[in-house]
Design a protein around this motif. Structure first.
Motif, PDB file in Angstrom:
ATOM      1  N   LEU A   1       3.053   7.209  -4.733  1.00 59.31           N
ATOM      2  CA  LEU A   1       2.884   7.581  -6.240  1.00 59.31           C
ATOM      3  C   LEU A   1       1.740   8.791  -6.083  1.00 59.31           C
ATOM      4  O   LEU A   1       1.871   9.813  -6.830  1.00 59.31           O
ATOM      5  N   GLY A   2       0.554   8.680  -5.195  1.00 58.50           N
ATOM      6  CA  GLY A   2      -0.104   9.936  -5.116  1.00 58.50           C
ATOM      7  C   GLY A   2       0.366  11.307  -4.456  1.00 58.50           C
ATOM      8  O   GLY A   2      -0.179  12.246  -5.073  1.00 58.50           O
ATOM      9  N   ASN A   3       1.678  10.814  -3.818  1.00 60.51           N
ATOM     10  CA  ASN A   3       2.063  12.280  -3.363  1.00 60.51           C
ATOM     11  C   ASN A   3       3.469  12.778  -4.007  1.00 60.51           C
ATOM     12  O   ASN A   3       4.165  13.611  -3.364  1.00 60.51           O
ATOM     13  N   MET A   4       3.563  12.220  -5.154  1.00 60.84           N
ATOM     14  CA  MET A   4       4.839  12.627  -6.010  1.00 60.84           C
ATOM     15  C   MET A   4       4.883  14.161  -6.133  1.00 60.84           C
ATOM     16  O   MET A   4       3.879  14.593  -6.579  1.00 60.84           O
TER      17      MET A   4
ATOM     18  N   LEU B   1       5.461  -4.587  -9.508  1.00 56.14           N
ATOM     19  CA  LEU B   1       5.448  -3.583 -10.288  1.00 56.14           C
ATOM     20  C   LEU B   1       5.909  -3.463 -11.801  1.00 56.14           C
ATOM     21  O   LEU B   1       6.446  -2.839 -12.458  1.00 56.14           O
ATOM     22  N   ALA B   2       5.181  -4.808 -12.171  1.00 58.95           N
ATOM     23  CA  ALA B   2       5.580  -4.864 -13.909  1.00 58.95           C
ATOM     24  C   ALA B   2       5.088  -4.031 -14.711  1.00 58.95           C
ATOM     25  O   ALA B   2       5.906  -3.437 -15.757  1.00 58.95           O
TER      26      ALA B   2
ATOM     27  N   ALA C   1       8.955   5.258 -11.331  1.00 56.47           N
ATOM     28  CA  ALA C   1       9.379   4.188 -11.076  1.00 56.47           C
ATOM     29  C   ALA C   1      10.303   4.037  -9.837  1.00 56.47           C
ATOM     30  O   ALA C   1       9.995   3.087  -8.826  1.00 56.47           O
ATOM     31  N   GLU C   2      10.985   4.928  -9.617  1.00 57.10           N
ATOM     32  CA  GLU C   2      11.988   5.334  -8.403  1.00 57.10           C
ATOM     33  C   GLU C   2      11.307   5.502  -7.256  1.00 57.10           C
ATOM     34  O   GLU C   2      11.527   4.741  -6.294  1.00 57.10           O
ATOM     35  N   VAL C   3      10.031   6.271  -7.217  1.00 54.75           N
ATOM     36  CA  VAL C   3       9.278   6.688  -6.048  1.00 54.75           C
ATOM     37  C   VAL C   3       8.764   5.236  -5.671  1.00 54.75           C
ATOM     38  O   VAL C   3       8.408   4.760  -4.396  1.00 54.75           O
ATOM     39  N   ALA C   4       8.005   4.291  -6.559  1.00 53.44           N
ATOM     40  CA  ALA C   4       7.201   3.224  -6.275  1.00 53.44           C
ATOM     41  C   ALA C   4       8.601   1.950  -5.853  1.00 53.44           C
ATOM     42  O   ALA C   4       8.005   1.340  -4.708  1.00 53.44           O
ATOM     43  N   ALA C   5       9.574   1.881  -6.343  1.00 48.85           N
ATOM     44  CA  ALA C   5      10.420   0.979  -6.044  1.00 48.85           C
ATOM     45  C   ALA C   5      10.900   1.137  -4.464  1.00 48.85           C
ATOM     46  O   ALA C   5      11.097   0.194  -3.851  1.00 48.85           O
TER      47      ALA C   5
ATOM     48  N   PRO D   1       0.742  -1.247  -0.005  1.00 46.98           N
ATOM     49  CA  PRO D   1       0.190   0.129   0.309  1.00 46.98           C
ATOM     50  C   PRO D   1       0.720   1.175  -0.030  1.00 46.98           C
ATOM     51  O   PRO D   1       0.385   2.421  -0.631  1.00 46.98           O
ATOM     52  N   GLU D   2       2.163   1.123   0.490  1.00 40.45           N
ATOM     53  CA  GLU D   2       2.842   2.272   0.511  1.00 40.45           C
ATOM     54  C   GLU D   2       3.377   2.784  -0.783  1.00 40.45           C
ATOM     55  O   GLU D   2       3.370   4.040  -1.089  1.00 40.45           O
ATOM     56  N   VAL D   3       3.288   2.073  -1.898  1.00 38.71           N
ATOM     57  CA  VAL D   3       3.358   2.272  -3.119  1.00 38.71           C
ATOM     58  C   VAL D   3       2.386   3.217  -3.909  1.00 38.71           C
ATOM     59  O   VAL D   3       2.754   4.268  -4.370  1.00 38.71           O
TER      60      VAL D   3
END
Length: 415
Positions: A109-112, A279-280, A310-314, A103-105
């Protein structure tokens, strides 16, 4: 190839002709080359060129013969073709993680904050997180737009046109595809009947064909078999660069060989967030390289190859290792249950797997391609391969328990 600099005033003199078109006089050591501009109108030259040259004339000859890679269709296309809503399709054809990311992903992403700013070309934050996760220092790690980008990047750095790679089919077909794109030859050493590596033949091929590098996958795609330390060490003792693809290593119960790159100058290890972290769709992978190699990979890579998203999500995914471990455990548990169920199907022979998929040989005279198509009509997608090696096989990704139930119910109808 070098770069010709036409801005050196000591060797370049520009003369204006009577037609006001510039000509150039380039003076070198003991020789002169004069390049005169054309007196033909530009319009006339363009029209004549169009009559004699088609667009593919400009394409490199080996690429004109290249067959395109056959990717798996996305939900939107499948939905249209099957006449079903995406949520009504059981997608077990691409080894994706059905649980998705932590869920952190989604929160990250929503807070980029800066999606309008170019990403860090060195992916420093991500590499630091990967160093903590893997125990290998960040200076040995390079991130990419999926491991696929790194496969191509390695080939572009290592292979001259006409040089060879060693491939061990059946395996991930991107190795052969990227070799063809890069104008390289492919030496094939087929696997044994149980999908294990034929080490003796690999040794012979290295001696006779002199390939520059070998691509190995552990667990292997599509059968899920693993490479032992002894076998890997034998291959590492050969005069060849070994690229070990560990896209599915989390499901094997084995430790990654990433740290091995500090002892083996001819080893590269590739990993991905596609399977482990779900994260495919964001395309983020990474590789571990010896210090003597990574310097040149850095020089050749595109500067902004890993997107901000991608970096934020990873990084967010790595913040919740408990979630990642729980999902891995759930998929491994379901893999064992799925194997036992598939083993009871009279026309399927499943192979033991250390990954998040199971390869099955289709028996009893059934056609594997038709089996795949019949299941698709029922809304269940599995993988079939259009090649001689795997023409009679299908591959089933491990999903959630309810996905297994839907698959087995459809298989009962086919019986």
């Amino acid at each position: 190839m070098g770069v010709i600099d036409l801005c050196n005033t000591s060797s370049l003199c520009m003369i204006r002709s009577n037609t006001c078109k510039p000509s150039f006089l380039i003076e070198g050591n003991q020789r002169k080359v004069v390049a005169m501009s054309s007196t033909l109108p530009v319009k006339q030259v363009s029209e004549e060129s169009k009559q004699n040259v088609s667009g593919d004339y400009f394409i490199r000859p080996h690429l004109r013969k290249l067959s395109p890679y056959q990717p798996i269709l996305p939900f939107e296309v499948l939905s249209t073709r099957l006449g079903r809503k995406p949520e009504d399709i059981i997608k077990l054809d691409a080894n994706e993680n059905p649980y998705g990311p932590p869920p952190e992903v989604f929160e990250a992403l929503g807070n980029m904050r800066f999606p309008y700013i170019y990403p860090d070309p060195e992916s420093r934050r991500l590499r630091a997180a990967l160093a903590e996760d893997s125990g290998l220092e960040a200076e040995y790690i390079l991130a990419g737009c999926g491991a696929d980008e790194l496969i191509d990047l390695i080939m572009r750095c290592v292979l001259e046109p006409g040089e060879k790679i060693l491939d061990c089919p059946p395996t991930f077909t991107m190795y052969e595809f990227d070799a063809n794109v890069n104008g390289a030859g492919v030496v094939k050493v087929p696997r044994n009947a149980d999908f294990s590596l034929n080490v003796e033949r690999i040794v012979e091929a290295v001696e006779l064909e002199k390939p520059k590098c070998i691509f190995l996958t552990s667990p292997n795609n599509p059968d899920g078999s693993i490479i032992s330390d002894d076998v890997l060490l034998k291959i590492l003792n050969l005069p060849i660069l070994v690229i070990l693809d560990e896209a599915y290593v989390e499901f094997s119960g084995l430790e990654s060989r990433m740290k091995w790159v500090k002892q083996h100058e001819n080893l590269i290890v590739l990993r991905t967030f596609s399977k482990r972290a779900g994260l495919a769709g964001l395309r983020v992978g990474y590789g571990a390289f010896p210090a003597s190699i990574i310097e040149y990979i850095w020089r050749a890579k595109q500067p902004y190859n890993v997107s901000v998203a991608a970096e934020v999500a990873a990084c967010a995914a790595l913040q919740n290792p408990t979630y990642l471990d729980n999902v891995k455990d759930a998929l491994v548990k379901e893999r064992e249950r799925l194997f036992k169920l598939l083993d009871k199907v009279p026309f399927l022979k499943p192979y033991p797997s250390y990954s998040n998929f199971i390869l099955c040989k289709v028996t009893s005279g059934l056609d594997a391609k038709k089996l795949k198509e019949d299941l698709a009509k029922m809304g269940v997608m599995i993988r079939h391969y259009n090649n001689k090696e795997l023409g009679s096989y299908v591959r089933v990704s491990v999903g959630k328990p309810e996905h297994t139930e839907a698959l087995m119910e459809c298989l009962e109808h086919i019986c």
